[in-house]
Design an enzyme around this catalytic site. Structure first.
Site, PDB file in Angstrom:
ATOM      1  N   CYS A   1     -10.018  23.290 -25.978  1.00  0.00           N
ATOM      2  CA  CYS A   1     -11.417  22.859 -25.928  1.00  0.00           C
ATOM      3  C   CYS A   1     -12.381  24.038 -26.009  1.00  0.00           C
ATOM      4  O   CYS A   1     -13.457  23.917 -26.604  1.00  0.00           O
ATOM      5  CB  CYS A   1     -11.693  21.990 -24.703  1.00  0.00           C
ATOM      6  SG  CYS A   1     -11.236  22.712 -23.140  1.00  0.00           S
TER       7      CYS A   1
ATOM      8  N   HIS B   1     -13.861  12.151  -8.643  1.00  0.00           N
ATOM      9  CA  HIS B   1     -12.743  12.257  -7.705  1.00  0.00           C
ATOM     10  C   HIS B   1     -13.052  13.190  -6.539  1.00  0.00           C
ATOM     11  O   HIS B   1     -12.153  13.761  -5.941  1.00  0.00           O
ATOM     12  CB  HIS B   1     -11.471  12.712  -8.444  1.00  0.00           C
ATOM     13  CG  HIS B   1     -10.982  11.679  -9.419  1.00  0.00           C
ATOM     14  ND1 HIS B   1     -10.087  11.952 -10.423  1.00  0.00           N
ATOM     15  CD2 HIS B   1     -11.273  10.365  -9.534  1.00  0.00           C
ATOM     16  CE1 HIS B   1      -9.860  10.838 -11.122  1.00  0.00           C
ATOM     17  NE2 HIS B   1     -10.570   9.872 -10.604  1.00  0.00           N
TER      18      HIS B   1
ATOM     19  N   GLY C   1     -10.887  17.275 -22.429  1.00  0.00           N
ATOM     20  CA  GLY C   1      -9.803  17.741 -21.563  1.00  0.00           C
ATOM     21  C   GLY C   1      -9.341  16.761 -20.512  1.00  0.00           C
ATOM     22  O   GLY C   1      -9.077  17.157 -19.371  1.00  0.00           O
ATOM     23  N   THR C   2      -9.236  15.510 -20.883  1.00  0.00           N
ATOM     24  CA  THR C   2      -8.666  14.533 -19.943  1.00  0.00           C
ATOM     25  C   THR C   2      -7.695  13.626 -20.679  1.00  0.00           C
ATOM     26  O   THR C   2      -7.921  13.281 -21.838  1.00  0.00           O
ATOM     27  CB  THR C   2      -9.766  13.691 -19.242  1.00  0.00           C
ATOM     28  OG1 THR C   2      -9.139  12.618 -18.534  1.00  0.00           O
ATOM     29  CG2 THR C   2     -10.789  13.128 -20.204  1.00  0.00           C
ATOM     30  N   SER C   3      -6.635  13.245 -19.966  1.00  0.00           N
ATOM     31  CA  SER C   3      -5.644  12.349 -20.574  1.00  0.00           C
ATOM     32  C   SER C   3      -6.117  10.895 -20.486  1.00  0.00           C
ATOM     33  O   SER C   3      -5.489  10.017 -21.048  1.00  0.00           O
ATOM     34  CB  SER C   3      -4.307  12.492 -19.852  1.00  0.00           C
ATOM     35  OG  SER C   3      -4.470  12.099 -18.500  1.00  0.00           O
TER      36      SER C   3
ATOM     37  N   ARG D   1      -3.700  13.927 -28.679  1.00  0.00           N
ATOM     38  CA  ARG D   1      -4.392  12.694 -29.052  1.00  0.00           C
ATOM     39  C   ARG D   1      -4.414  11.720 -27.886  1.00  0.00           C
ATOM     40  O   ARG D   1      -3.456  11.656 -27.110  1.00  0.00           O
ATOM     41  CB  ARG D   1      -3.654  12.022 -30.209  1.00  0.00           C
ATOM     42  CG  ARG D   1      -3.981  12.633 -31.532  1.00  0.00           C
ATOM     43  CD  ARG D   1      -3.506  11.718 -32.636  1.00  0.00           C
ATOM     44  NE  ARG D   1      -4.053  10.369 -32.460  1.00  0.00           N
ATOM     45  CZ  ARG D   1      -3.603   9.302 -33.106  1.00  0.00           C
ATOM     46  NH1 ARG D   1      -2.620   9.422 -33.955  1.00  0.00           N
ATOM     47  NH2 ARG D   1      -4.139   8.115 -32.905  1.00  0.00           N
TER      48      ARG D   1
HETATM   49  P1  OAD Z   1      -4.454  15.399 -17.060  1.00  0.00           P
HETATM   50  O1  OAD Z   1      -3.539  16.517 -16.732  1.00  0.00           O
HETATM   51  O2  OAD Z   1      -3.947  14.033 -16.949  1.00  0.00           O
HETATM   52  O3  OAD Z   1      -5.001  15.580 -18.545  1.00  0.00           O
HETATM   53  C1  OAD Z   1      -5.516  16.806 -19.000  1.00  0.00           C
HETATM   54  C2  OAD Z   1      -5.677  16.687 -20.486  1.00  0.00           C
HETATM   55  O4  OAD Z   1      -6.308  17.872 -20.943  1.00  0.00           O
HETATM   56  C3  OAD Z   1      -4.331  16.554 -21.224  1.00  0.00           C
HETATM   57  O5  OAD Z   1      -4.460  15.560 -22.194  1.00  0.00           O
HETATM   58  C4  OAD Z   1      -4.151  17.923 -21.863  1.00  0.00           C
HETATM   59  O6  OAD Z   1      -3.502  17.824 -23.133  1.00  0.00           O
HETATM   60  C5  OAD Z   1      -5.582  18.388 -22.032  1.00  0.00           C
HETATM   61  N1  OAD Z   1      -5.731  19.846 -21.977  1.00  0.00           N
HETATM   62  C6  OAD Z   1      -5.128  20.742 -21.161  1.00  0.00           C
HETATM   63  N2  OAD Z   1      -5.565  21.984 -21.411  1.00  0.00           N
HETATM   64  C7  OAD Z   1      -6.467  21.877 -22.427  1.00  0.00           C
HETATM   65  C8  OAD Z   1      -7.252  22.803 -23.149  1.00  0.00           C
HETATM   66  N3  OAD Z   1      -7.222  24.105 -22.877  1.00  0.00           N
HETATM   67  N4  OAD Z   1      -8.037  22.324 -24.128  1.00  0.00           N
HETATM   68  C9  OAD Z   1      -8.088  21.006 -24.427  1.00  0.00           C
HETATM   69  N5  OAD Z   1      -7.382  20.089 -23.772  1.00  0.00           N
HETATM   70  C10 OAD Z   1      -6.577  20.506 -22.776  1.00  0.00           C
HETATM   71  O7  OAD Z   1      -5.769  15.626 -16.179  1.00  0.00           O
HETATM   72  P2  OAD Z   1      -6.956  14.597 -15.941  1.00  0.00           P
HETATM   73  O8  OAD Z   1      -7.117  13.682 -17.085  1.00  0.00           O
HETATM   74  O9  OAD Z   1      -8.123  15.372 -15.495  1.00  0.00           O
HETATM   75  O10 OAD Z   1      -6.770  12.569  -9.892  1.00  0.00           O
HETATM   76  O11 OAD Z   1      -6.370  13.797 -14.720  1.00  0.00           O
HETATM   77  C11 OAD Z   1      -7.096  12.748 -14.153  1.00  0.00           C
HETATM   78  C12 OAD Z   1      -6.772  12.634 -12.701  1.00  0.00           C
HETATM   79  O12 OAD Z   1      -5.362  12.546 -12.538  1.00  0.00           O
HETATM   80  C13 OAD Z   1      -7.139  13.834 -11.867  1.00  0.00           C
HETATM   81  O13 OAD Z   1      -8.501  13.872 -11.520  1.00  0.00           O
HETATM   82  C14 OAD Z   1      -6.261  13.673 -10.674  1.00  0.00           C
HETATM   83  C15 OAD Z   1      -4.976  13.289 -11.356  1.00  0.00           C
HETATM   84  O14 OAD Z   1      -4.104  12.530 -10.603  1.00  0.00           O
HETATM   85  C16 OAD Z   1      -6.632  12.565  -8.560  1.00  0.00           C
HETATM   86  O15 OAD Z   1      -6.082  13.449  -7.957  1.00  0.00           O
HETATM   87  C17 OAD Z   1      -7.213  11.362  -7.889  1.00  0.00           C
END
Ligand code: OAD
Ligand code: ZN
Length: 355
Positions: free
Chosen positions: A288, A138, A244-246, A272
């Site tokens: 994480c 991104h 750490g991604t949804s 999950r």
């Molecule tokens: P999300 O906020 O959608 O997901 C983050 C994930 O990490 C969630 O499932 C949380 O439960 C988990 N999480 C948070 N803190 C954590 C920790 N300390 N340890 C383990 N897990 C943890 O973020 P992304 O998946 O990165 O795109 O989002 C994807 C994209 O959506 C981003 O790059 C952005 C956004 O819109 C754009 O801006 C184009």
């Protein structure tokens, strides 16, 4: 039977120690990361109910916060975008998290094939991960680029300026504007242009000279390098680690369904993964930083980081009822003090942006 299009799980891998073994024996590891790997150093994620940017912006009146990150919104209201960008900027003195250090360690052990990151904070570079191992799916916050003339603003000038944007609005191109962003320098009166000078000429003219960050907005193509690199990696990779991604955002989330099904998948996250078609072999649920620290410890790897205590702290690993491969991992002692969650958008400002 798995639903059509769903990857069949590799049933021989299910425990925490299987994850350790997989790490030890794999030599071409692909790591897919998201905002969750930077939350412990003070950068909020997007979707977590407690502290995620989108729920936060919703509370502040934005009905569709994701829309702010759409290229059409940027093109129509760059000032509005820059006001909210502040809430995802890394703190000025930001340090890498133990998870970044873990990825660097995987690299140092010669096992890192590629880190596909969705994060724009560039902490991978700060951690010392070689750019040849990183795909910024991104984009990144910096450098900036003028949407009119293409003039580039180097990271060292652009990043500090981004912190001021909440107050002063979108950065402008000095070539187009004859006024360097943030410098306060004046230009000869005859040449000086006022902000909004083109307002009556439609949005294209209105946006003339706006600097856009190097982020991939919704509606834009993800990094061109992603697909060819993935095509190469698919032939070599022997483990996929998702941290750490949804997995809510395509095409990055498609990586999981594109890689060969015989490649083991380990998912590390607080929650999950509920995405259809995604069936990690082992799910490790929790912070994480704690999980990678324990994986490294059991693998006999020396993971060093200021947030990791010298004496290892015990963790509990509890298998979710009714499953064999989903484990909740917790540190038994309280974790080190977290950096304060930030919510840097003053109510007044966001209200006015939204109107
Ligand atoms: P999300 O906020 O959608 O997901 C983050 C994930 O990490 C969630 O499932 C949380 O439960 C988990 N999480 C948070 N803190 C954590 C920790 N300390 N340890 C383990 N897990 C943890 O973020 P992304 O998946 O990165 O795109 O989002 C994807 C994209 O959506 C981003 O790059 C952005 C956004 O819109 C754009 O801006 C184009
Ligand atoms: Zn320009």
């Amino acid at each position: 039977m798995p639903a059509e299009g769903t990857r069949r799980r590799l049933l021989q891998y299910y425990s925490f120690d299987h994850a350790v073994e997989l790490l030890q024996r794999s030599s071409n590891i692909v790591i897919l990361t998201g905002a969750g790997i930077s939350t412990s150093v003070g950068i909020p994620d997007f979707r977590s109910e407690d502290g995620g940017i989108y729920p936060l912006l919703k509370k502040q009146g934005f009905s569709d916060p994701e829309d702010l990150f759409h290229i059409d919104s940027f093109n129509t209201d760059a000032n509005g975008f820059y006001r909210v960008l502040n809430c995802i900027l890394p703190p000025e003195d930001v340090r890498i998290s133990p998870t970044h250090a873990f990825i660097k360690l995987v690299q140092d052990l010669g096992k890192l094939l590629t880190n596909y990151t969705q994060n724009i904070d560039q902490l991978e570079e700060q951690a010392g991960i070689d750019s040849k191992h990183i795909i910024h799916c991104h984009g990144t916050l910096a450098p900036g680029k003028c949407i009119t003339c293409g003039h580039r603003v180097k990271a060292k000038y652009f990043l500090p300026f981004l912190r001021k944007c909440q107050k002063v609005g979108a950065p402008r191109c000095r070539v187009c504007d004859q006024k360097p962003p943030g410098s306060g320098k004046t230009v000869p009166k005859s040449k000086k242009r006022k902000r909004g000078e083109w307002e009556d000429d439609g949005s294209e003219e209105e946006n003339r000279g706006i600097i856009k960050p190097n982020i991939v907005f919704y509606g834009e193509r993800v990094a061109d390098s992603l697909s060819p690199r993935l095509a190469e990696d698919i032939l070599k990779m022997d483990l996929l680690l998702i941290i750490g991604t949804s997995l809510k955002v395509a095409p990055v989330s498609n990586i999981l369904v594109e890689i060969p099904s015989h490649v083991p998948q380990i998912h590390i996250s607080l929650k999950r993964c509920q995405m259809r078609g995604v069936t990690p072999d082992i799910e490790l649920l929790g912070e994480c930083d704690v999980i990678v620290e324990e994986l490294a410890r059991r693998a006999g790897w020396k993971l060093k980081h200021e947030m990791i205590p010298d004496a290892p702290e015990a963790v509990s690993i509890e298998t979710l009822e009714g499953s064999t491969n989903k484990h909740i991992v917790r540190r038994l002692k309280p974790p080190p003090a977290k950096f304060e969650e930030r919510s840097k958008i003053p109510q007044e400002d966001t209200a006015s942006v939204h109107r």
